[in-house]
Design a protein around this motif. Sequence first.
Motif, PDB file in Angstrom:
ATOM      1  N   PRO A   1      -2.014   9.857   8.054  1.00  9.89           N
ATOM      2  CA  PRO A   1      -1.791   9.325   6.709  1.00  9.89           C
ATOM      3  C   PRO A   1      -3.125   9.106   5.988  1.00  9.89           C
ATOM      4  O   PRO A   1      -4.167   8.930   6.617  1.00  9.89           O
TER       5      PRO A   1
ATOM      6  N   TYR B   1       0.707   5.446   1.107  1.00  5.67           N
ATOM      7  CA  TYR B   1       0.006   6.469   1.873  1.00  5.67           C
ATOM      8  C   TYR B   1       0.665   7.826   1.640  1.00  5.67           C
ATOM      9  O   TYR B   1       1.874   7.924   1.410  1.00  5.67           O
TER      10      TYR B   1
ATOM     11  N   TYR C   1      -3.717   0.415  -2.772  1.00  9.60           N
ATOM     12  CA  TYR C   1      -3.600  -0.857  -2.086  1.00  9.60           C
ATOM     13  C   TYR C   1      -3.469  -1.956  -3.129  1.00  9.60           C
ATOM     14  O   TYR C   1      -3.764  -1.740  -4.318  1.00  9.60           O
TER      15      TYR C   1
ATOM     16  N   TYR D   1       4.600   7.151   2.073  1.00 10.01           N
ATOM     17  CA  TYR D   1       5.085   5.924   2.689  1.00 10.01           C
ATOM     18  C   TYR D   1       4.517   4.717   1.953  1.00 10.01           C
ATOM     19  O   TYR D   1       3.333   4.701   1.590  1.00 10.01           O
TER      20      TYR D   1
ATOM     21  N   LEU E   1      -4.739   6.756   2.747  1.00 11.12           N
ATOM     22  CA  LEU E   1      -4.496   5.653   1.818  1.00 11.12           C
ATOM     23  C   LEU E   1      -4.674   6.118   0.384  1.00 11.12           C
ATOM     24  O   LEU E   1      -5.706   6.699   0.034  1.00 11.12           O
TER      25      LEU E   1
ATOM     26  N   GLN F   1       1.107  11.565   3.579  1.00 12.68           N
ATOM     27  CA  GLN F   1       0.941  12.264   4.856  1.00 12.68           C
ATOM     28  C   GLN F   1       1.400  13.706   4.718  1.00 12.68           C
ATOM     29  O   GLN F   1       2.538  13.967   4.324  1.00 12.68           O
TER      30      GLN F   1
ATOM     31  N   ALA G   1       0.845  -1.194   0.000  1.00 11.06           N
ATOM     32  CA  ALA G   1       0.000   0.000   0.000  1.00 11.06           C
ATOM     33  C   ALA G   1       0.880   1.244   0.000  1.00 11.06           C
ATOM     34  O   ALA G   1       2.024   1.213   0.456  1.00 11.06           O
TER      35      ALA G   1
END
Lengths: 121, 108
Positions: B44, B36, B49, B87, B46, B38, B34
């Motif tokens: 964070p 993310y 995925y 991330y 999403l 931020q 996944a």
Amino acid sequence: DVQLVQSGVEVKKAGESLKISCRGSGYTFNNYWIGWVRQMPGKGLEWVGIIYPGDSDTRYSPSFRGQVTISVDKSVNTAYLQWSRLKASDTAMYYCGRHRGSSSTDNFDIWGQGTMVTVSS
Amino acid sequence: EIVLTQSPGTLSLSPGERATLSCRASQSISSYLAWYQQKPGQAPRLLIYGASSRATGIPDRFSGSGSGTDFTLTISRLEPEDFAVYYCQQYGSSPMYTFGQGTKLEIK
């Protein structure tokens, strides 16, 4: 709306205990894994662990096992992260997150707003 | 423990440019990856995925690719709101679903 609402800022002393919370709403709480992520000041994300509210099955990162306890109270749709004896190194923002599906093998799709925990020595 | 290594650490680009972020796993994680985003002071969010599926509400300028050990997040045309830290996270190896160290995307 699906959301997770976390408890507020905490300022504690080293050696004290603490329990922070994460309340889910807008979905069937029992059916989705919910977990915790640590972010130390100025640092990246660290996966702490997850719990399945339906049966309280809990998984911990080896880095956090024995350092924290994850629990849940289904009656109030709330997950918890607790410490029995805080250390200054526990100072961080803690986020809760809900898994995207009902499997333990999944990622977080909904996040709480974060709870800042500050521990003074 | 599976280690995720993100590169570069910092990426400096201008709005309208294309961004390519990399995430490499220390062993195969199939497509259990996944991404993310931020922003400062925020939780964070999403983006991607299953390595390549966009999450609900994510603009189609965000795309993910890869499988096994090498993954890429591409932002086709950067908007001002895209400058943030990104991330990757693997969730193929229980019980530790590790994150990468992050890539900071900054305005050039």
